[in-house]
Motif scaffolding. Structure first.
Motif, PDB file in Angstrom:
ATOM      1  N   ALA A   6       6.689  -0.765   6.013  1.00  0.00           N
ATOM      2  CA  ALA A   6       6.917   0.625   6.413  1.00  0.00           C
ATOM      3  C   ALA A   6       7.794   1.290   5.357  1.00  0.00           C
ATOM      4  O   ALA A   6       8.618   0.636   4.714  1.00  0.00           O
ATOM      5  CB  ALA A   6       7.590   0.682   7.774  1.00  0.00           C
ATOM      6  N   VAL A   7       7.624   2.590   5.178  1.00  0.00           N
ATOM      7  CA  VAL A   7       8.381   3.302   4.150  1.00  0.00           C
ATOM      8  C   VAL A   7       9.203   4.418   4.789  1.00  0.00           C
ATOM      9  O   VAL A   7       8.753   5.094   5.725  1.00  0.00           O
ATOM     10  CB  VAL A   7       7.437   3.869   3.061  1.00  0.00           C
ATOM     11  CG1 VAL A   7       6.516   4.937   3.626  1.00  0.00           C
ATOM     12  CG2 VAL A   7       8.224   4.420   1.878  1.00  0.00           C
ATOM     13  N   ALA A   8      10.418   4.577   4.290  1.00  0.00           N
ATOM     14  CA  ALA A   8      11.315   5.629   4.776  1.00  0.00           C
ATOM     15  C   ALA A   8      11.645   6.573   3.635  1.00  0.00           C
ATOM     16  O   ALA A   8      11.921   6.142   2.510  1.00  0.00           O
ATOM     17  CB  ALA A   8      12.603   5.008   5.326  1.00  0.00           C
ATOM     18  N   MET A   9      11.606   7.868   3.904  1.00  0.00           N
ATOM     19  CA  MET A   9      11.955   8.886   2.904  1.00  0.00           C
ATOM     20  C   MET A   9      12.289  10.190   3.609  1.00  0.00           C
ATOM     21  O   MET A   9      12.114  10.329   4.829  1.00  0.00           O
ATOM     22  CB  MET A   9      10.801   9.095   1.912  1.00  0.00           C
ATOM     23  CG  MET A   9       9.540   9.658   2.531  1.00  0.00           C
ATOM     24  SD  MET A   9       8.212   9.923   1.318  1.00  0.00           S
ATOM     25  CE  MET A   9       7.743   8.251   0.923  1.00  0.00           C
ATOM     26  N   LEU A  10      12.751  11.159   2.841  1.00  0.00           N
ATOM     27  CA  LEU A  10      13.027  12.491   3.376  1.00  0.00           C
ATOM     28  C   LEU A  10      11.752  13.098   3.947  1.00  0.00           C
ATOM     29  O   LEU A  10      10.708  13.101   3.302  1.00  0.00           O
ATOM     30  CB  LEU A  10      13.571  13.401   2.268  1.00  0.00           C
ATOM     31  CG  LEU A  10      13.650  14.902   2.583  1.00  0.00           C
ATOM     32  CD1 LEU A  10      14.707  15.185   3.634  1.00  0.00           C
ATOM     33  CD2 LEU A  10      13.938  15.701   1.318  1.00  0.00           C
ATOM     34  N   ASN A  11      11.863  13.628   5.178  1.00  0.00           N
ATOM     35  CA  ASN A  11      10.727  14.345   5.761  1.00  0.00           C
ATOM     36  C   ASN A  11      11.266  15.386   6.737  1.00  0.00           C
ATOM     37  O   ASN A  11      11.116  15.272   7.944  1.00  0.00           O
ATOM     38  CB  ASN A  11       9.772  13.381   6.463  1.00  0.00           C
ATOM     39  CG  ASN A  11       8.485  14.070   6.895  1.00  0.00           C
ATOM     40  OD1 ASN A  11       8.181  15.177   6.461  1.00  0.00           O
ATOM     41  ND2 ASN A  11       7.734  13.421   7.768  1.00  0.00           N
ATOM     42  N   ARG A  12      11.924  16.415   6.180  1.00  0.00           N
ATOM     43  CA  ARG A  12      12.512  17.493   6.979  1.00  0.00           C
ATOM     44  C   ARG A  12      12.059  18.831   6.386  1.00  0.00           C
ATOM     45  O   ARG A  12      12.815  19.502   5.687  1.00  0.00           O
ATOM     46  CB  ARG A  12      14.034  17.379   6.981  1.00  0.00           C
ATOM     47  CG  ARG A  12      14.553  16.059   7.568  1.00  0.00           C
ATOM     48  CD  ARG A  12      16.044  15.888   7.338  1.00  0.00           C
ATOM     49  NE  ARG A  12      16.788  17.008   7.903  1.00  0.00           N
ATOM     50  CZ  ARG A  12      17.933  17.473   7.391  1.00  0.00           C
ATOM     51  NH1 ARG A  12      18.440  16.922   6.302  1.00  0.00           N
ATOM     52  NH2 ARG A  12      18.546  18.482   7.954  1.00  0.00           N
ATOM     53  N   PRO A  13      10.802  19.208   6.617  1.00  0.00           N
ATOM     54  CA  PRO A  13      10.245  20.389   5.937  1.00  0.00           C
ATOM     55  C   PRO A  13      11.023  21.673   6.175  1.00  0.00           C
ATOM     56  O   PRO A  13      11.216  22.460   5.246  1.00  0.00           O
ATOM     57  CB  PRO A  13       8.825  20.481   6.506  1.00  0.00           C
ATOM     58  CG  PRO A  13       8.504  19.094   6.953  1.00  0.00           C
ATOM     59  CD  PRO A  13       9.790  18.522   7.431  1.00  0.00           C
TER      60      PRO A  13
END
Length: 740
Positions: free
Chosen positions: A335-342
């Motif tokens: 699984a990958v985690a990253m910024l995702n706050r559009p």
């Protein structure tokens, strides 16, 4: 700083987002917006409100290159396969792992009023362009909805998705195909131009005039952004480069400060390997001593068929609390985690264009929705600064996050975000300058730089690079800078990577046995390199040989560096052998003799700038006109970067990325600025502004920027006929490829 109440006072009750409401809003916007075009076709937009200005900004962008706007949003929304078919299905799925279109609609409805007003104006401007240009036929988006602006809200999110998820592995996991080598390894032997940038800020103590200076030098694919000035009676007054389709200036300046983003080496994308099993009839993953259900969601993609119809493909995408699952490795799912706050990213991107000081800029940045951009900042009050990306997760530094960590161990989880005060930064350094070239922040201001030992190792994974070495050496000499000398500095022709590597090549050559045939084959090429001043130039034969040698070094050493998980520049310095350098030169000479007929060819004969049409995927033709370019790939330390593409059947090398929009700004009592863009502002080959900056681009001759809209040309309203402009005269500038 701008007060939101100012906008709210002009924003009446927000009407529903319907076609009728959009028409009513557009009528009002048209009345309150003017556009003027200067002699290079740059749009100077003036609106009564910020929303008016955004409306005009998008209308003007669409006038210049609507196809690029539409493609950017098709790609961002995971809808590109609707236009381009099966070949891009996995790129679409990659986007939709992170961006849920229904979620974006909810985000729009929950947005503060001021942001919804701007998003409405964004879509209204694009729709008004389509309504007034019936000859323009979109590929798929015939009507833009306000929420769509959230799909392409900041460079970090889209770029991180592409960087963080390998398409071949994704296809293998969700499509059952055979997994190939990850792109990182598959491309390791190719000299790929880094999608990065240079930023330099000069403080008053190092400025000849006493006024701060900012060098803006993004290294992107060509024709990636529109140059615009956007102003309103509410105080918006910003100039710079806006990525096609976005309603904020991405890199630029206002009357009080300017900002330059450079891609960062900070680690903000992590992979978590989890143990998966079916328990109680449900697919689950282990987390500590417990088992949690795998999250599942259906993603439906439209795919264009050969007959033009749209078929639907459905995928069940999976996720843990870390993020979406993207592949399988060693029996575990990753699984990958990253910024995702559009929404936060869109707010931050727009509001920073109105910042009037470093304090304002930091207040906006506390939204922490920038994951991959360092910032070089200069302000009229004399402040210069280096700022780290603001989205930096807190992690246990015992773990090596450059590889997948054990996602079943709660200790590997992210633990919130670092406060801005805990990030590397430089403000008003005594050295009088700050710089970043996509390198580590530990050399950002010479002796006044942050110390790596004071920060977790995940604050930078790239280390230094030849451009950083080059820039630091030039800035450390103690000279005073004017806008003109800063321009010359940014086009300095020295190539430090070759200065470092050629003596080692000589050492390897000297170690060859007396009777080795390589001695005879390489004696003359080596003599050419050894006697070279390590500076690029269009007449330089040594530059051509060195670049081919550099490509051969990448081909042999790049895969080794990737396998060792070591940045290529560090690998070339510490692990490449002298014998490897000699072998690479032999390969380079052989290739030049095969492809060019000789290993003595002037660099400008083959290194060319050419723009034949407005297609997004460029094509090149040796028989058509092109211009010689002196600068090289930034990989070799050229501050002015020129990344080339080799096309089958063409002997010359044609630029596709590197220097794109380039500018220098002086923050005096009246701001002065100069700029040049690759080719020209328009994507229409019939426009006089399709390639009217090409010669300036090739020579590094920046043009004065017009900052008074009154001097830009006769204004017109969106939807009106544009004032008459000179027709494009003659073919593209230059001569055909210099190699017959």
């Amino acid at each position: 700083m701008w007060k939101l109440a100012g906008l709210l006072s002009l924003a009446l009750a927000l009407p529903p987002s319907s076609a009728l409401a959009s028409d009513r809003r557009s009528t009002a916007h048209v009345r309150d917006v003017t556009i003027a075009r200067d002699t290079f076709g740059i749009a100077h937009i003036r609106g009564r409100s910020d929303a008016d200005a955004v409306f005009g900004m998008m209308y003007a962008q669409a006038e210049d290159d609507f196809p690029r706007i539409e493609r950017n949003y098709l790609a961002a929304m995971g809808r590109l396969a609707e236009a381009e078919g099966e070949a891009v299905v996995w790129a679409d799925l990659r986007q939709r792992l992170f961006l849920d279109l229904d979620g974006l609609r909810r985000d729009y409805r929950r947005s503060p009023t001021w942001l919804r007003v701007l998003m409405n104006a964004w879509s209204d401007g694009l729709n008004h362009y389509l309504a007034t240009h019936p000859s323009v036929h979109p590929r798929r988006i015939n009507h833009f909805e306000p929420w769509m602006a959230l799909a392409f809200s900041e460079g970090s999110i889209g770029g991180d998705i592409e960087r963080g998820v390998d398409l071949a592995a994704l296809e293998s996991f969700y499509g059952g195909g055979k997994s190939g080598a990850p792109a990182r390894l598959a491309n390791a032997g190719r000299l790929i131009e880094p999608k990065g940038s240079n930023g330099i800020a000069i403080g008053p103590s190092r400025s000849a005039s006493g006024y701060p200076l900012l060098w803006i030098n993004p290294h992107t694919s060509f024709f990636f952004r529109a140059e615009q000035q956007v102003t309103s009676a509410q105080g918006l007054d910003v100039y710079g480069a806006a990525t096609w389709g976005q309603f904020f200036v991405y890199q630029g300046f206002n009357k009080h400060l300017g900002w330059m983003h450079t891609s960062s080496g900070v680690d903000t994308i992590d992979e978590f390997a989890v143990e998966v099993a079916r328990r109680g009839g449900r697919l689950s993953y282990r987390y500590g001593r417990a088992w949690r259900p795998i999250r599942q969601r259906i993603v439906a993609l439209g795919v264009r068929q050969p007959d033009g119809t749209i078929a639907t493909r459905r995928f069940t995408v999976l996720a843990t609390h870390h993020g979406p699952i993207i592949r399988q490795e060693n029996g575990r799912w990753i699984a990958v985690a990253m910024l995702n706050r559009p929404r936060a990213a869109l707010e931050q991107s727009y509001l920073r264009t109105r910042a009037g000081s470093l304090a304002d800029y930091l207040a906006v940045s506390d939204r922490k929705a920038n994951a991959s951009n360092n910032t070089i900042l200069a302000a009229a009050d004399g402040t210069i600064a280096y700022l780290h990306p603001q989205f930096v997760p807190i992690r246990d530094d015992r773990f090596d996050y450059t590889r997948p960590v054990d996602g079943s161990d709660p200790a590997t989880d992210w633990h919130g975000l670092h406060a801005l005060k805990d990030l590397p930064q430089v403000v008003r350094p005594a050295t009088g300058w700050v710089v970043n070239t996509n390198n580590a922040p530990w050399t950002a201001a010479g002796t006044d730089s942050p110390k790596a030992a004071n920060f977790p190792r995940y604050m930078d994974l790239l280390g230094d690079n030849p451009r950083g070495d080059h820039a630091t050496a030039l800035l450390s000499r103690g000279a005073l800078f004017s806008p003109q000398t800063l321009m010359r500095t940014a086009f300095d022709s020295f190539l430090p990577l070759f200065d470092q590597q050629i003596p080692r090549l000589q050492k390897g050559f000297d170690a060859l046995p007396p009777g080795d045939t390589l001695r005879q084959r390489l004696a003359a090429p080596l003599a050419l390199l050894a006697g070279w001043d390590r500076r690029w130039g269009t007449e330089s034969e040594a530059t051509t040989l060195a670049v081919h040698w550099g490509e051969a070094l990448w081909a042999s050493e790049g895969p080794k560096a990737a396998a060792a998980n070591v940045p290529i520049f560090g690998y070339l310095t510490a692990r490449t052998t002298d014998a490897d350098r000699v072998a690479a030169l032999d390969a380079a000479v052989a290739r030049m003799q095969r492809d060019l007929g000789s290993w003595r060819v002037a660099w400008g004969r083959i290194n060319r700038f050419q723009r034949l049409d407005g297609a997004i995927a460029p094509r090149f033709d040796d028989r058509a006109a092109s211009l010689p370019i002196g600068f090289t790939s930034g990989n070799f330390g050229s501050l002015a970067a020129f990344g080339v593409d080799r096309q089958p059947g063409q002997r010359c090398l044609y630029g596709t990325s590197g220097n794109s929009f380039v500018a220098v700004v002086e923050f005096g009592p009246s701001v002065r600025a100069w700029a040049v863009s690759a080719g020209g502002e328009s994507g229409d080959p019939a426009s006089p502004h399709f390639d009217d900056q090409a010669r300036r681009y090739a020579s590094g001759e920046l043009r004065p920027i017009i900052l008074d809209p009154a001097g830009a040309g006769r204004p017109y309203h969106p939807g009106d006929a544009r004032p008459a402009q000179l027709a494009r005269t003659g073919p593209s500038p230059g001569t055909p490829c210099g190699v017959p």
